[in-house]
Design a protein around this motif. Structure first.
Motif, PDB file in Angstrom:
ATOM      1  N   THR A  22       0.825  -1.198   0.000  1.00 26.49           N
ATOM      2  CA  THR A  22       0.000   0.000   0.000  1.00 26.49           C
ATOM      3  C   THR A  22       0.867   1.259   0.000  1.00 26.49           C
ATOM      4  O   THR A  22       1.992   1.257   0.499  1.00 26.49           O
ATOM      5  CB  THR A  22      -0.944   0.050   1.202  1.00 26.49           C
ATOM      6  N   ASP A  23       0.301   2.295  -0.549  1.00 25.34           N
ATOM      7  CA  ASP A  23       0.940   3.599  -0.606  1.00 25.34           C
ATOM      8  C   ASP A  23      -0.127   4.591  -0.207  1.00 25.34           C
ATOM      9  O   ASP A  23      -1.116   4.763  -0.925  1.00 25.34           O
ATOM     10  CB  ASP A  23       1.441   3.845  -2.036  1.00 25.34           C
ATOM     11  N   VAL A  24       0.043   5.227   0.944  1.00 23.12           N
ATOM     12  CA  VAL A  24      -1.006   6.084   1.500  1.00 23.12           C
ATOM     13  C   VAL A  24      -0.458   7.487   1.724  1.00 23.12           C
ATOM     14  O   VAL A  24       0.628   7.653   2.294  1.00 23.12           O
ATOM     15  CB  VAL A  24      -1.525   5.509   2.830  1.00 23.12           C
ATOM     16  N   ALA A  25      -1.209   8.468   1.288  1.00 24.77           N
ATOM     17  CA  ALA A  25      -0.810   9.856   1.495  1.00 24.77           C
ATOM     18  C   ALA A  25      -0.781  10.177   2.981  1.00 24.77           C
ATOM     19  O   ALA A  25      -1.551   9.607   3.766  1.00 24.77           O
ATOM     20  CB  ALA A  25      -1.773  10.790   0.768  1.00 24.77           C
ATOM     21  N   ASP A  26       0.089  11.093   3.344  1.00 21.45           N
ATOM     22  CA  ASP A  26       0.221  11.441   4.766  1.00 21.45           C
ATOM     23  C   ASP A  26      -1.105  11.890   5.375  1.00 21.45           C
ATOM     24  O   ASP A  26      -1.431  11.532   6.501  1.00 21.45           O
ATOM     25  CB  ASP A  26       1.276  12.534   4.938  1.00 21.45           C
ATOM     26  N   PHE A  27      -1.873  12.665   4.616  1.00 23.26           N
ATOM     27  CA  PHE A  27      -3.124  13.184   5.170  1.00 23.26           C
ATOM     28  C   PHE A  27      -4.142  12.081   5.402  1.00 23.26           C
ATOM     29  O   PHE A  27      -5.105  12.248   6.146  1.00 23.26           O
ATOM     30  CB  PHE A  27      -3.731  14.251   4.250  1.00 23.26           C
ATOM     31  N   ALA A  28      -3.936  10.937   4.750  1.00 21.29           N
ATOM     32  CA  ALA A  28      -4.898   9.836   4.848  1.00 21.29           C
ATOM     33  C   ALA A  28      -4.502   8.803   5.907  1.00 21.29           C
ATOM     34  O   ALA A  28      -5.339   8.002   6.325  1.00 21.29           O
ATOM     35  CB  ALA A  28      -5.044   9.159   3.498  1.00 21.29           C
ATOM     36  N   LYS A  29      -3.267   8.829   6.311  1.00 25.68           N
ATOM     37  CA  LYS A  29      -2.796   7.823   7.269  1.00 25.68           C
ATOM     38  C   LYS A  29      -3.558   7.919   8.590  1.00 25.68           C
ATOM     39  O   LYS A  29      -3.727   8.996   9.145  1.00 25.68           O
ATOM     40  CB  LYS A  29      -1.293   7.988   7.498  1.00 25.68           C
ATOM     41  N   GLY A  30      -4.009   6.772   9.042  1.00 25.38           N
ATOM     42  CA  GLY A  30      -4.756   6.730  10.289  1.00 25.38           C
ATOM     43  C   GLY A  30      -6.235   7.034  10.144  1.00 25.38           C
ATOM     44  O   GLY A  30      -7.002   6.877  11.106  1.00 25.38           O
ATOM     45  N   ARG A  31      -6.644   7.496   8.955  1.00 23.66           N
ATOM     46  CA  ARG A  31      -8.061   7.831   8.766  1.00 23.66           C
ATOM     47  C   ARG A  31      -8.703   7.078   7.591  1.00 23.66           C
ATOM     48  O   ARG A  31      -9.886   6.778   7.616  1.00 23.66           O
ATOM     49  CB  ARG A  31      -8.217   9.330   8.527  1.00 23.66           C
ATOM     50  N   PHE A  32      -7.930   6.814   6.568  1.00 25.88           N
ATOM     51  CA  PHE A  32      -8.457   6.173   5.356  1.00 25.88           C
ATOM     52  C   PHE A  32      -7.812   4.800   5.186  1.00 25.88           C
ATOM     53  O   PHE A  32      -6.607   4.644   5.381  1.00 25.88           O
ATOM     54  CB  PHE A  32      -8.148   7.002   4.114  1.00 25.88           C
ATOM     55  N   ASN A  41     -13.840  -7.898  -8.125  1.00 16.92           N
ATOM     56  CA  ASN A  41     -13.378  -6.804  -8.986  1.00 16.92           C
ATOM     57  C   ASN A  41     -13.744  -5.435  -8.419  1.00 16.92           C
ATOM     58  O   ASN A  41     -14.199  -4.540  -9.150  1.00 16.92           O
ATOM     59  CB  ASN A  41     -13.944  -6.938 -10.408  1.00 16.92           C
ATOM     60  N   THR A  42     -13.537  -5.275  -7.128  1.00 20.34           N
ATOM     61  CA  THR A  42     -13.884  -4.025  -6.482  1.00 20.34           C
ATOM     62  C   THR A  42     -12.723  -3.510  -5.634  1.00 20.34           C
ATOM     63  O   THR A  42     -11.871  -4.270  -5.178  1.00 20.34           O
ATOM     64  CB  THR A  42     -15.116  -4.184  -5.584  1.00 20.34           C
ATOM     65  N   VAL A  43     -12.757  -2.215  -5.429  1.00 21.46           N
ATOM     66  CA  VAL A  43     -11.815  -1.544  -4.547  1.00 21.46           C
ATOM     67  C   VAL A  43     -12.624  -0.589  -3.676  1.00 21.46           C
ATOM     68  O   VAL A  43     -13.560   0.056  -4.168  1.00 21.46           O
ATOM     69  CB  VAL A  43     -10.777  -0.731  -5.328  1.00 21.46           C
ATOM     70  N   ALA A  44     -12.285  -0.502  -2.428  1.00 18.26           N
ATOM     71  CA  ALA A  44     -13.028   0.351  -1.510  1.00 18.26           C
ATOM     72  C   ALA A  44     -12.082   1.297  -0.786  1.00 18.26           C
ATOM     73  O   ALA A  44     -10.882   1.030  -0.659  1.00 18.26           O
ATOM     74  CB  ALA A  44     -13.797  -0.500  -0.495  1.00 18.26           C
ATOM     75  N   LEU A  45     -12.648   2.394  -0.351  1.00 21.62           N
ATOM     76  CA  LEU A  45     -11.903   3.356   0.470  1.00 21.62           C
ATOM     77  C   LEU A  45     -12.777   3.692   1.660  1.00 21.62           C
ATOM     78  O   LEU A  45     -13.816   4.342   1.503  1.00 21.62           O
ATOM     79  CB  LEU A  45     -11.567   4.616  -0.318  1.00 21.62           C
ATOM     80  N   GLN A  46     -12.379   3.232   2.809  1.00 18.76           N
ATOM     81  CA  GLN A  46     -13.094   3.544   4.043  1.00 18.76           C
ATOM     82  C   GLN A  46     -12.472   4.788   4.644  1.00 18.76           C
ATOM     83  O   GLN A  46     -11.264   4.824   4.887  1.00 18.76           O
ATOM     84  CB  GLN A  46     -12.999   2.386   5.025  1.00 18.76           C
ATOM     85  N   MET A  47     -13.307   5.794   4.872  1.00 12.71           N
ATOM     86  CA  MET A  47     -12.811   7.063   5.385  1.00 12.71           C
ATOM     87  C   MET A  47     -13.501   7.380   6.700  1.00 12.71           C
ATOM     88  O   MET A  47     -14.735   7.322   6.796  1.00 12.71           O
ATOM     89  CB  MET A  47     -13.094   8.178   4.376  1.00 12.71           C
ATOM     90  N   ILE A  48     -12.711   7.715   7.701  1.00 12.54           N
ATOM     91  CA  ILE A  48     -13.259   8.105   8.996  1.00 12.54           C
ATOM     92  C   ILE A  48     -12.688   9.457   9.387  1.00 12.54           C
ATOM     93  O   ILE A  48     -11.739   9.940   8.760  1.00 12.54           O
ATOM     94  CB  ILE A  48     -12.959   7.056  10.086  1.00 12.54           C
ATOM     95  N   SER A  49     -13.266  10.040  10.426  1.00 12.64           N
ATOM     96  CA  SER A  49     -12.789  11.325  10.942  1.00 12.64           C
ATOM     97  C   SER A  49     -12.625  12.337   9.826  1.00 12.64           C
ATOM     98  O   SER A  49     -11.585  13.025   9.736  1.00 12.64           O
ATOM     99  CB  SER A  49     -11.467  11.130  11.691  1.00 12.64           C
ATOM    100  N   LEU A  50     -13.626  12.442   8.995  1.00  9.68           N
ATOM    101  CA  LEU A  50     -13.532  13.320   7.837  1.00  9.68           C
ATOM    102  C   LEU A  50     -13.477  14.787   8.244  1.00  9.68           C
ATOM    103  O   LEU A  50     -14.090  15.204   9.238  1.00  9.68           O
ATOM    104  CB  LEU A  50     -14.698  13.059   6.899  1.00  9.68           C
ATOM    105  N   LYS A  51     -12.733  15.539   7.461  1.00 10.14           N
ATOM    106  CA  LYS A  51     -12.539  16.963   7.702  1.00 10.14           C
ATOM    107  C   LYS A  51     -13.038  17.750   6.491  1.00 10.14           C
ATOM    108  O   LYS A  51     -13.156  17.201   5.391  1.00 10.14           O
ATOM    109  CB  LYS A  51     -11.059  17.252   7.919  1.00 10.14           C
ATOM    110  N   SER A  52     -13.265  19.015   6.697  1.00 13.20           N
ATOM    111  CA  SER A  52     -13.743  19.842   5.593  1.00 13.20           C
ATOM    112  C   SER A  52     -12.756  19.839   4.429  1.00 13.20           C
ATOM    113  O   SER A  52     -13.158  19.890   3.265  1.00 13.20           O
ATOM    114  CB  SER A  52     -13.993  21.273   6.066  1.00 13.20           C
ATOM    115  N   GLU A  53     -11.485  19.735   4.750  1.00  9.08           N
ATOM    116  CA  GLU A  53     -10.470  19.725   3.690  1.00  9.08           C
ATOM    117  C   GLU A  53     -10.436  18.429   2.895  1.00  9.08           C
ATOM    118  O   GLU A  53      -9.698  18.323   1.914  1.00  9.08           O
ATOM    119  CB  GLU A  53      -9.077  20.030   4.264  1.00  9.08           C
ATOM    120  N   ASP A  54     -11.215  17.445   3.309  1.00 11.52           N
ATOM    121  CA  ASP A  54     -11.332  16.220   2.523  1.00 11.52           C
ATOM    122  C   ASP A  54     -12.359  16.369   1.400  1.00 11.52           C
ATOM    123  O   ASP A  54     -12.521  15.460   0.580  1.00 11.52           O
ATOM    124  CB  ASP A  54     -11.744  15.042   3.418  1.00 11.52           C
TER     125      ASP A  54
END
Length: 119
Positions: free
Chosen positions: A57-67, A76-89
């Motif tokens: 995996t390769d995760v952006a710094d802003f996503a680490k710990g949240r996505f 044939n699917t890919v998912a992105l689970q996002m938590i603790s969302l911020k306005s800048e997301d």
């Protein structure tokens, strides 16, 4: 040829969660690096997270710990689970599939799904 269709975007309050899904058709994604990118108004598209065919995996710094990115090759699917969302997301989130076999570079994009984080 791979067709990608995203779903799961929407409006969520700060601190909330969303799960984005990307369904691929036309070819198995098992050999592809699958990723999520995003583009906010007036900004360049940026990597959110990427999951290679070998599981790396390769995760952006802003996503680490949240996505968290995950893939199901059988479905044939890919998912992105996002938590603790911020306005800048807030951005349009795009699914990406890429396979490089020199000299060819196969890359495909979905149409994007809007994520808006606002109270």
């Amino acid at each position: 040829q791979v067709q990608l269709v995203e779903s799961g975007g929407g409006l969520v309050q700060p601190g909330g969660s969303l799960r984005l899904s990307c369904t691929a058709s036309g070819s198995s994604i098992s050999i592809y690096a699958m990723g999520w990118y995003r583009q906010a108004p007036g900004k360049q598209r940026e990597l959110v997270a990427r999951l290679l065919s070998d599981g790396t995996t390769d995760v952006a710094d802003f996503a680490k710990g949240r996505f968290i990115i995950s893939r199901d090759n059988a479905k044939n699917t890919v998912a992105l689970q996002m938590i603790s969302l911020k306005s800048e997301d807030t951005a349009v989130y795009y699914c990406n599939a890429r396979y490089i076999r020199v000299p060819k570079d196969y890359e495909y994009w979905g149409q994007g799904t809007q994520v808006t984080v606002s109270s």
